[in-house]
Design an enzyme around this catalytic site. Structure first.
Site, PDB file in Angstrom:
ATOM      1  N   ASP A   8       0.853  -1.184   0.000  1.00  0.00           N
ATOM      2  CA  ASP A   8       0.000   0.000   0.000  1.00  0.00           C
ATOM      3  C   ASP A   8       0.892   1.239   0.000  1.00  0.00           C
ATOM      4  OD1 ASP A   8      -2.435   1.594   0.504  1.00  0.00           O
ATOM      5  OD2 ASP A   8      -1.552   1.866   2.493  1.00  0.00           O
ATOM      6  N   ASP A  10      -0.376   5.177   0.878  1.00  0.00           N
ATOM      7  CA  ASP A  10      -0.694   6.128   1.948  1.00  0.00           C
ATOM      8  C   ASP A  10      -0.807   5.426   3.295  1.00  0.00           C
ATOM      9  OD1 ASP A  10      -0.879   8.496   0.341  1.00  0.00           O
ATOM     10  OD2 ASP A  10      -2.784   7.750  -0.433  1.00  0.00           O
ATOM     11  N   LYS A 157      -8.366  -5.195  -3.315  1.00  0.00           N
ATOM     12  CA  LYS A 157      -6.937  -5.379  -3.595  1.00  0.00           C
ATOM     13  C   LYS A 157      -6.547  -6.860  -3.623  1.00  0.00           C
ATOM     14  CE  LYS A 157      -5.188  -0.989  -1.725  1.00  0.00           C
ATOM     15  NZ  LYS A 157      -4.237  -0.380  -0.768  1.00  0.00           N
ATOM     16  N   ASP A 180      -1.940  -0.851   5.777  1.00  0.00           N
ATOM     17  CA  ASP A 180      -2.264  -0.189   7.037  1.00  0.00           C
ATOM     18  C   ASP A 180      -3.752   0.073   7.228  1.00  0.00           C
ATOM     19  OD1 ASP A 180      -2.390   2.047   5.057  1.00  0.00           O
ATOM     20  OD2 ASP A 180      -2.718   3.228   6.881  1.00  0.00           O
TER      21      ASP A 180
END
Length: 240
Positions: A8, A10, A157, A180
């Site tokens: 990932d 951000d 995802k 996250d």
């Protein structure tokens, strides 16, 4: 050794202000130079991801729009897995609902999105989820902490990772995933090794095989060093 790493962006290789962690960039380049494929996976648009891949140093293999799009290398064929019409229709329902309550929804980069819809976090996500549920809309709502996204059901995802692995000629079990947020959960579950950085919420940590002690980009570096130790014994990242 795991053949690929999917990460990932951000909150995972950045800090909470979206500044990229320089140690994370060094770690990614060390992996790439050693022949480990690195895939950037995000809710961001393809054009954003293309620029980021170029600057960071990957080959342009991406998962974008929370799994709604994916591509093997640049300039490969962009695969569109999501349903933009479903996402747009759900957004229109939410826009009208919250407008009646005096709140306008601010779209993000709508003209650059192929599969999902993203807008500002100025509403209660749980209230929006209740509207989606009550109206039987064929989407799910994701709150990434940076934006709210609407994505067609069955697209995430994790589904993109599985399809992309096939195009890369490897198995999902040969891949590591780091994230996250709630939009990373399926990705962590599908990958052979799933890692959550320490700033991740409880559901994301529960989906992971391992959770870093450090947060954000520092947690990413910690995870990469743990699972690729031989590469970093020889690298200057041993001090990070």
């Amino acid at each position: 050794m795991l053949k690929a790493l999917v990460t990932d962006v951000d909150g995972t290789i950045t800090d909470q202000r979206r500044r990229i962690n320089t140690g994370a960039v060094e770690a990614i380049r060390t992996l790439v130079d050693a022949g480990v494929e690195v895939v950037l996976a995000s809710g961001n648009t393809v054009c954003f991801m293309d620029g980021l891949c170029k600057m960071v140093g990957t080959d342009g293999t991406i998962i974008g729009e929370n799994g709604g799009v994916y591509r093997r290398e640049f300039p490969g064929t962009l695969r569109i897995a999501g349903d933009k019409d479903a996402s747009t229709g759900a957004f229109e329902v939410l826009r009208d609902y919250f407008a009646d309550k005096g709140t306008d929804l601010e779209l993000f980069s709508a003209q650059y999105r192929f599969a999902d819809v993203a807008f500002a976090r100025n509403i209660d996500p749980d209230e929006a989820r209740a509207v989606i549920r009550d109206r039987h809309l064929p989407v799910r709502l994701l709150d990434t902490g940076f934006a709210i996204h609407l994505q067609a059901l069955g697209v995430n995802k994790g589904t993109a990772l599985r399809e992309l692995a096939g195009e890369m000629g490897i198995l999902p079990s040969e891949m590591m995933a780091i994230g996250d947020s709630e939009n990373d959960i399926e990705m962590l579950e599908v990958a052979g090794v799933g890692v959550a950085v320490a700033n991740a919420p409880a559901p994301t940590r529960s989906a992971a095989d391992w959770v870093s002690e450090r947060t954000y980009g520092d947690g990413f570096v910690e995870a990469v060093k743990k699972y690729y130790p031989d590469l970093f014994i020889r690298s200057r990242l041993t001090t990070i």
